[in-house]
Write an enzyme that holds these catalytic residues in place. Structure first.
Site, mmCIF file in Angstrom:
data_model
loop_
_atom_site.group_PDB
_atom_site.id
_atom_site.type_symbol
_atom_site.label_atom_id
_atom_site.label_comp_id
_atom_site.label_asym_id
_atom_site.label_seq_id
_atom_site.Cartn_x
_atom_site.Cartn_y
_atom_site.Cartn_z
ATOM 1 N N SER A 91 51.235 -18.519 55.029
ATOM 2 C CA SER A 91 52.299 -18.835 54.084
ATOM 3 C C SER A 91 53.605 -18.148 54.501
ATOM 4 C CB SER A 91 51.862 -18.437 52.670
ATOM 5 O OG SER A 91 52.789 -18.872 51.704
ATOM 6 N N ASP A 124 46.775 -28.920 51.567
ATOM 7 C CA ASP A 124 47.851 -28.078 51.027
ATOM 8 C C ASP A 124 49.103 -28.917 50.850
ATOM 9 O OD1 ASP A 124 49.676 -26.030 50.408
ATOM 10 O OD2 ASP A 124 50.025 -25.592 52.525
ATOM 11 N N HIS A 131 46.199 -24.149 50.944
ATOM 12 C CA HIS A 131 47.337 -23.376 51.437
ATOM 13 C C HIS A 131 46.884 -22.108 52.158
ATOM 14 C CE1 HIS A 131 51.443 -22.187 51.773
ATOM 15 N NE2 HIS A 131 51.303 -21.111 51.028
#
Length: 477
Positions: free
Chosen positions: A191, A401, A454
């Site tokens: 991320s 995601d 994610h």
């Protein structure tokens, strides 16, 4: 007579000096012990001794402001003297790396069961990446997790300054742990942590070229569903959600015709503004980290009007100043709710060696309540620089995601214009496709993880361990 009086006086002075230096030595020993790492053998919530070696500690990264980064170092469960060492950074808005340890790639998991006022229970996680590597989890930047600063101005950092603090952290930590210097070293993160990784890797590579000691044995880096700072991270949501059947053909075509990539910035036309509003409403219908999972509506003491709900939360949260959102049991991230009660328990803090008075409360993330500068505008040039230097890189994406869709990541990887050495193909686990991958020159690999979100290892731990094991062992996926 005067000489006779001076002898007792000199003796008294000598005794005083001896006492003073003895007390000073005791004080110094205390300070040294306080700064020493903690070897954790047991953790509350887990039955029996830890089945792996866990060390925690602090490293001062700003002496003037008293800024210290907290770390968890878990030794490889394989051969720690030969297995690689990985520095792992998490994403989010000043989020604690404890989440990566407990929910993604670490050897422990919180058991998802109704909170009953006691310490949440833990279990061993069989698909931890510590099966093949030692992992150094760091709470960064200052203020995340248990990292802290004695001077409030120490929290005024950004992506660049916190990266340089991490470089300083590694220099100090490696000096104190010289027996790992020869091990292959990798940097990893997901991320927003994926923005820090290539920049930090380049800074370390520059130190290696300048022969700055200790010489970190950097062998590559990996990023999962990484942010880049480029608009493609967000603009790719439009084709992704269209392909997944979440937005219509008509809305997709309107956005593509009238917004020209402005759907997440300032729409310049009325048609684009209307399309953006419709897009946002539809996007809000799903759980963004994984589009197939239940979307949970958080109910907290500050946002819920129900007095019964507030009473339950107050009773459960106890003295927490920032109580976590109270989630239904069937929410995927119910364990996040439990982590507040585990990390803020005094028994846990004592076991981890948390410094008294350093942090009055652990929170998963600081959502904009501490200053932070987003001053790495784009990471793509750092990816290009590092791979051109020959450092292997693994860029992977959970394919479900919608926060940083694989389409955007795949697009910027292609924009590097490296020749393909292994065409797009499936990679397998137990005879089934586990995702798809393509390999470029300069040791650059892009891979998707089938069914991943994610934070891909959180949703597909077995597949992600297989992917990491093969890559770090220099085997094709």
């Amino acid at each position: 007579m005067e000489a006779q009086l001076s002898r007792p006086l000199m003796a008294l002075r000598l005794i005083f000096l001896l006492c003073f230096f003895s007390a000073l030595a005791r004080c110094c020993r205390f300070l040294a012990a306080e700064a020493a790492p903690t070897l954790v053998t047991r953790l509350p919530g887990l039955d029996g001794a830890l089945p792996f070696r866990l060390e925690t500690g602090y490293v001062i990264v700003d002496e003037e402001k008293g800024s210290e980064l907290f770390y968890y170092f878990i030794e490889s469960e394989g051969d720690p003297r030969r297995d690689p060492v990985v520095l792992w950074l998490t994403g989010g808005d000043r989020c604690s790396v404890l989440r990566a340890l407990l929910f993604e790639i670490g050897p422990l998991k919180i058991i998802g069961e109704p909170y009953n006022g006691t310490i949440p229970r833990l279990r061993y996680h069989p698909y931890s990446w510590t099966k093949v590597a030692s992992i150094l989890f760091v709470d960064s930047p200052v203020g995340a997790g248990f990292s802290f600063s004695r001077n409030p101005t120490g929290y005024h950092v950004g992506e660049v300054s916190s990266s340089l603090q991490l470089k300083k952290f590694l220099t100090k930590w490696s000096t104190e742990h010289p027996y790992y210097i020869a091990n292959h070293f990798y940097i990893g993160g997901d991320s927003a942590g994926g923005k820090i990784v290539p920049f930090l890797a380049q800074k370390i590579s520059e130190d290696i070229e300048a022969r700055v000691r200790p010489l970190i044995n950097l062998k590559g880096y990996l990023v999962g569903n990484p942010g880049t700072g480029e608009s493609i991270d967000f603009e790719s949501r439009v084709p992704f959600l269209h392909g997944m059947g979440i937005i219509s053909d008509q809305l997709y075509e309107t956005i593509m015709e009238h917004c020209h990539g402005e759907v997440y910035t300032n729409p310049k036309t009325a048609l684009c503004a209307q399309a953006s509003d419709r897009f946002d409403r539809l996007y809000d219908e799903i759980y963004r980290p994984h589009i197939l999972f239940k979307k949970c509506v958080y109910a907290s003491s500050g946002t819920n009007d129900g007095s019964i709900e507030r009473k339950i939360l107050k009773e459960e949260a106890g003295v927490l100043k920032h109580p976590p959102p109270r989630l239904p049991m069937d929410c995927h991230n119910y364990g996040t709710y439990l982590s507040y009660f585990w990390a803020n328990n005094n028994i846990t803090r004592d076991a981890l060696g948390i410094k008294k008075g350093s942090k009055d409360e652990w929170v998963r993330c600081h959502e904009g309540d501490l200053p932070y500068s987003f001053d790495i505008k784009s990471t793509i040039k750092y990816h290009r620089n590092m791979t051109l230097k020959g450092y292997p890189a693994l860029v992977y994406s959970g394919d479900h995601d919608s926060a940083v869709p694989f389409l955007g990541t795949q697009s910027w990887v292609r924009s590097l214009n490296f020749p393909i050495v292994d065409e797009w193909r499936a990679w397998h686990l137990d005879g089934q496709s586990a995702g798809f991958t393509i390999t470029y020159t300069n040791n650059l690999t892009f891979a998707t993880v089938k069914g991943g979100g994610h934070t891909a290892p959180e949703f597909q731990p077995e597949r992600c361990l297989a992917m990491f094991r093969r890559w770090v062992c220099r085997e094709p996926l």
